[in-house]
Design a protein around this motif. Structure first.
Motif, PDB file in Angstrom:
ATOM      1  N   THR A  83       0.838  -1.199   0.000  1.00 27.25           N
ATOM      2  CA  THR A  83       0.000   0.000   0.000  1.00 27.25           C
ATOM      3  C   THR A  83       0.875   1.252   0.000  1.00 27.25           C
ATOM      4  O   THR A  83       0.574   2.236  -0.685  1.00 27.25           O
ATOM      5  CB  THR A  83      -0.934   0.000   1.227  1.00 27.25           C
ATOM      6  N   SER A 127       2.079   1.921  -3.403  1.00 23.97           N
ATOM      7  CA  SER A 127       1.038   2.564  -4.206  1.00 23.97           C
ATOM      8  C   SER A 127       1.078   4.075  -4.078  1.00 23.97           C
ATOM      9  O   SER A 127       1.077   4.808  -5.077  1.00 23.97           O
ATOM     10  CB  SER A 127      -0.337   2.037  -3.778  1.00 23.97           C
ATOM     11  N   HIS A 175      -9.297  -2.900   3.366  1.00 23.69           N
ATOM     12  CA  HIS A 175      -8.159  -3.036   2.458  1.00 23.69           C
ATOM     13  C   HIS A 175      -8.648  -3.373   1.053  1.00 23.69           C
ATOM     14  O   HIS A 175      -8.126  -2.862   0.053  1.00 23.69           O
ATOM     15  CB  HIS A 175      -7.208  -4.130   2.963  1.00 23.69           C
ATOM     16  N   ALA A 228      -8.313  -1.118  -2.315  1.00 22.19           N
ATOM     17  CA  ALA A 228      -7.802  -1.658  -3.574  1.00 22.19           C
ATOM     18  C   ALA A 228      -8.754  -1.362  -4.732  1.00 22.19           C
ATOM     19  O   ALA A 228      -8.340  -0.914  -5.814  1.00 22.19           O
ATOM     20  CB  ALA A 228      -7.576  -3.168  -3.445  1.00 22.19           C
ATOM     21  N   THR A 282      -8.767   2.370  -5.874  1.00 18.88           N
ATOM     22  CA  THR A 282      -7.663   2.913  -6.676  1.00 18.88           C
ATOM     23  C   THR A 282      -7.779   2.551  -8.157  1.00 18.88           C
ATOM     24  O   THR A 282      -7.207   3.243  -9.003  1.00 18.88           O
ATOM     25  CB  THR A 282      -6.301   2.405  -6.149  1.00 18.88           C
ATOM     26  N   CYS A 328      -2.059   1.055  -8.629  1.00 17.57           N
ATOM     27  CA  CYS A 328      -3.276   0.255  -8.396  1.00 17.57           C
ATOM     28  C   CYS A 328      -2.941  -1.144  -7.892  1.00 17.57           C
ATOM     29  O   CYS A 328      -3.718  -1.748  -7.142  1.00 17.57           O
ATOM     30  CB  CYS A 328      -4.100   0.156  -9.681  1.00 17.57           C
ATOM     31  N   PRO A 387      -2.318  -1.819  -3.411  1.00 22.03           N
ATOM     32  CA  PRO A 387      -3.393  -2.214  -2.491  1.00 22.03           C
ATOM     33  C   PRO A 387      -3.993  -3.578  -2.819  1.00 22.03           C
ATOM     34  O   PRO A 387      -4.447  -4.288  -1.909  1.00 22.03           O
ATOM     35  CB  PRO A 387      -4.427  -1.095  -2.665  1.00 22.03           C
ATOM     36  N   VAL A 388      -3.993  -3.935  -4.108  1.00 22.98           N
ATOM     37  CA  VAL A 388      -4.514  -5.256  -4.486  1.00 22.98           C
ATOM     38  C   VAL A 388      -3.642  -6.350  -3.870  1.00 22.98           C
ATOM     39  O   VAL A 388      -4.153  -7.313  -3.278  1.00 22.98           O
ATOM     40  CB  VAL A 388      -4.565  -5.409  -6.020  1.00 22.98           C
ATOM     41  N   ALA A 437      -4.221  -6.462  -0.123  1.00 26.71           N
ATOM     42  CA  ALA A 437      -5.485  -7.129   0.214  1.00 26.71           C
ATOM     43  C   ALA A 437      -5.354  -8.640   0.085  1.00 26.71           C
ATOM     44  O   ALA A 437      -5.844  -9.399   0.935  1.00 26.71           O
ATOM     45  CB  ALA A 437      -6.597  -6.623  -0.703  1.00 26.71           C
TER      46      ALA A 437
END
Length: 413
Positions: free
Chosen positions: A226, A229, A286, A290, A293, A375, A378-379, A382
């Motif tokens: 994160t 990001s 979270h 994700a 974004t 992007c 955060p993916v 998570a």
């Protein structure tokens, strides 16, 4: 909605701590920008300014967990007071070095010391909240959200304060004002009753400290992406502005939109009462972060990017507040402050890596790919939190200090 925040001023001595915190945190948004502008103005070198700024960030990121561990061991005043004095002297060192044409290594050395000695006011405030609201999870959630809102707010107004002070006086004056505010706020905080009376739990600590908990390690693994990001976003926004025919400075407006959005999301989140378990809330937020974004990839103009980055910012403060609440759940007893500083370090390290990677991507490819990196962070975070969810639980209790010796004596008799 704002009435929910009144709970923060009810404990005796809390108002003093909050006011001191507000004063002491203003320099967060001043120091790094003012140092860059000072060094650039005095030396004429962006390279020296960049090296000095990087040294400041490295010092703040690397030494924060050590300061946190010292606070847990010796108490808050014993660390905060020497830290703010050392920070003030180091910043004065940067100022004098810049004015007298000192070499880059000297500027970097003083900047590193200044960053390393930044008083851990935020971590100390969270530790106080954890103790004061030990049995009130909703109040703790509100308190942690408030602290996150304060940080975002001062990142918004810090550059404005720097600009005004430079217009009225000079970059040197901006740094002197920051030093004064840091000293006043930190000393006011450290001499407050709640800070003086706060003590970490007296338990036997492992050498690994806060990171001895599997849950803390998972939290760090989720937070670093994160951070990547948002480091990437800070580089991508100026590049996006230039790519769309605007000046790079427009990025400041876009980043401010994101910060304001985060503040609004945080105010809403902190004012609510939550019944869901903190682990579940952290994971859900979270995921929301994700998903939020992803619309950045759809922006094809500055106005559209302003809308998309506002969406991306909404879950930022809430997810950070949930992460700090999760620290109370997964950190080993007696390591609250250190655990909080580790989260800050994870954010700083991620942001530094994200900024560096995004810079390279923009140079060799296209800003769109830098946004893909923003992007992806955060993916990944998570996915990590979902995959390692089973580790997000309280660590095994360690014996209190003296208990081991007592058992040994009993065994010998």
């Amino acid at each position: 909605m704002l009435g929910a925040y009144r709970v923060l001023v009810r404990p005796p001595g809390a108002t003093r701590l909050i006011v001191s915190l507000l004063i002491g945190r203003i320099p967060i948004g001043i120091f790094s920008l003012a140092i860059v502008l000072l060094v650039r103005a005095e030396t004429g070198s962006f390279a020296q300014a960049g090296a000095t700024s990087a040294a400041w960030a490295i010092g703040a990121g690397v030494l924060a967990p050590i300061q946190g561990r010292l606070v847990d061991r010796f108490g808050q005043p014993a660390v905060l007071i020497p830290s703010t004095i050392a920070n003030a002297l180091a910043v004065i060192g940067v100022l004098l070095c810049a004015r007298h044409g000192a070499p880059t290594w000297a500027l970097a050395a003083f900047a590193f010391l200044g960053g390393a000695a930044l008083p851990p006011l935020g971590a100390c405030m969270r530790s106080v909240w954890a103790r004061v609201f030990e049995h009130d999870t909703d109040a703790r959630n509100t308190a942690y959200t408030f602290e996150g809102i304060v940080s975002e707010f001062f990142f918004i107004i810090g550059p404005i304060i720097v600009t005004v002070l430079i217009a009225l006086s000079s970059t040197s004056m901006a740094l002197i004002v920051a030093i004064a505010l840091s000293l006043i706020g930190t000393l006011g905080f450290a001499t407050g009753s709640l800070s003086r009376e706060w003590r970490s739990e007296t338990i036997e600590r492992s050498a690994a400290g806060a990171l001895g908990s599997p849950g803390m390690r998972t939290l760090m693994l989720a937070i670093v992406p994160t951070g990547i990001s948002f480091g990437a976003i800070e580089v991508a926004m100026p590049a996006f502005a230039v790519a769309h025919g605007e000046k790079a400075e427009i990025a400041g407006i876009l980043l401010s939109v994101m910060a304001v959005s985060s503040v609004l999301g945080g105010i809403w989140y902190g004012a609510r009462t939550w019944s869901s378990p903190v682990v579940e809330r952290f994971i859900v937020l979270h995921v929301v972060l994700a998903v939020g974004t992803l619309p950045l990839l759809l922006a094809d103009s500055i106005p559209m990017m302003a809308v998309m980055i506002a969406i991306a910012g909404l879950a930022l403060a809430p997810s950070a507040a949930a992460a700090y609440l999760l620290i109370d759940h997964v950190a080993p007893p007696g390591t609250t402050t250190e655990a909080t500083t580790w989260m800050m370090t994870a954010n700083v390290a991620g942001a530094a890596a994200g900024a560096a990677l995004a810079g390279v991507i923009v140079e060799v490819a296209d800003v769109r790919w830098a946004l893909v990196l923003a992007c992806a962070g955060p993916v990944v975070g998570a996915i990590v939190s979902i995959a390692l969810r089973a580790t997000l639980k309280p660590p095994a209790a360690r014996p209190a200090v003296g208990a081991t010796a007592s058992r040994s004596s009993a065994g010998d008799s």
